[in-house]
Design a protein around this motif. Structure first.
Motif, short mmCIF file in Angstrom:
data_model
loop_
_atom_site.label_atom_id
_atom_site.label_comp_id
_atom_site.label_asym_id
_atom_site.label_seq_id
_atom_site.Cartn_x
_atom_site.Cartn_y
_atom_site.Cartn_z
N UNK A 48 0.62 -1.30 0.16
CA UNK A 48 0.00 0.00 -0.02
C UNK A 48 0.94 1.37 -0.03
N UNK A 49 0.37 2.12 -0.76
CA UNK A 49 1.20 3.54 -1.07
C UNK A 49 0.97 4.03 0.38
N UNK A 50 2.17 4.95 0.67
CA UNK A 50 2.27 5.91 1.86
C UNK A 50 1.30 7.37 1.76
N UNK A 51 0.91 7.43 0.31
CA UNK A 51 0.19 8.56 -0.33
C UNK A 51 -1.33 8.00 0.33
N UNK A 52 -2.16 8.97 0.81
CA UNK A 52 -3.42 8.96 1.44
C UNK A 52 -4.45 9.32 0.66
#
Length: 154
Positions: A48-52
């Protein structure tokens, strides 16, 4: 063979895990060390991306923050509700006719309250002395018209 599930990896199988390759294990281990989450979606490992991003619960507009590359959970939508008065209709946020009547009533009551606040003792005295140029009568007419409009909504 290594195995993984949401935020867990192991060199041996465990309950709820899927089998992954050695390369996926190494990649998942590095991601976890770097503070990223891993997930199993559709039987596949996903880092999962660190971007939210935000998604919104369709029954109560509650916001939930998820990884940018994660699936939108069941019962949520990526569409932000425009206001607390909007309801989810299955594909978009709308204001129902009943809710619109409620909003209109709320606005009329707020307008009446604001106009009534202008009826200060000083203004009433000036009107009684004929020194208000008919201002108070006009104000009372506005309030009466709004009350008629409000009564017509019931």
């Amino acid at each position: 063979m290594p195995h993984a599930s949401d935020n867990k990896i192991s060199e041996i199988a465990f309950d709820g895990s899927i089998e992954i390759t050695d390369a996926q294990y190494s990649e998942a281990l590095e991601a976890i060390i770097n503070g990223q989450e891993i997930a199993v979606r559709g039987g596949e490992l996903r880092i999962l991306s660190k971007d939210k991003r935000s998604v919104y619960k369709t029954v109560n507009r509650e916001e939930k923050v998820i990884a940018d590359n994660d699936d939108t959970p069941e019962g949520y939508t990526p569409l932000e509700p425009p206001s607390a008065d909007h309801e989810w209709d299955g594909s978009d946020w709308i204001i129902t006719p009943a809710k619109q009547v409620e909003i209109d009533r709320r606005n009329i009551v707020a307008e009446i309250t604001a106009l009534e606040a202008l009826q200060t003792p000083r203004r009433i005295r000036e009107a009684a002395l004929g020194q208000d140029g008919g201002w108070l009568a006009d104000l009372e007419d506005q309030i009466a018209a709004l009350r008629v409009q409000l009564a017509g909504m019931e």
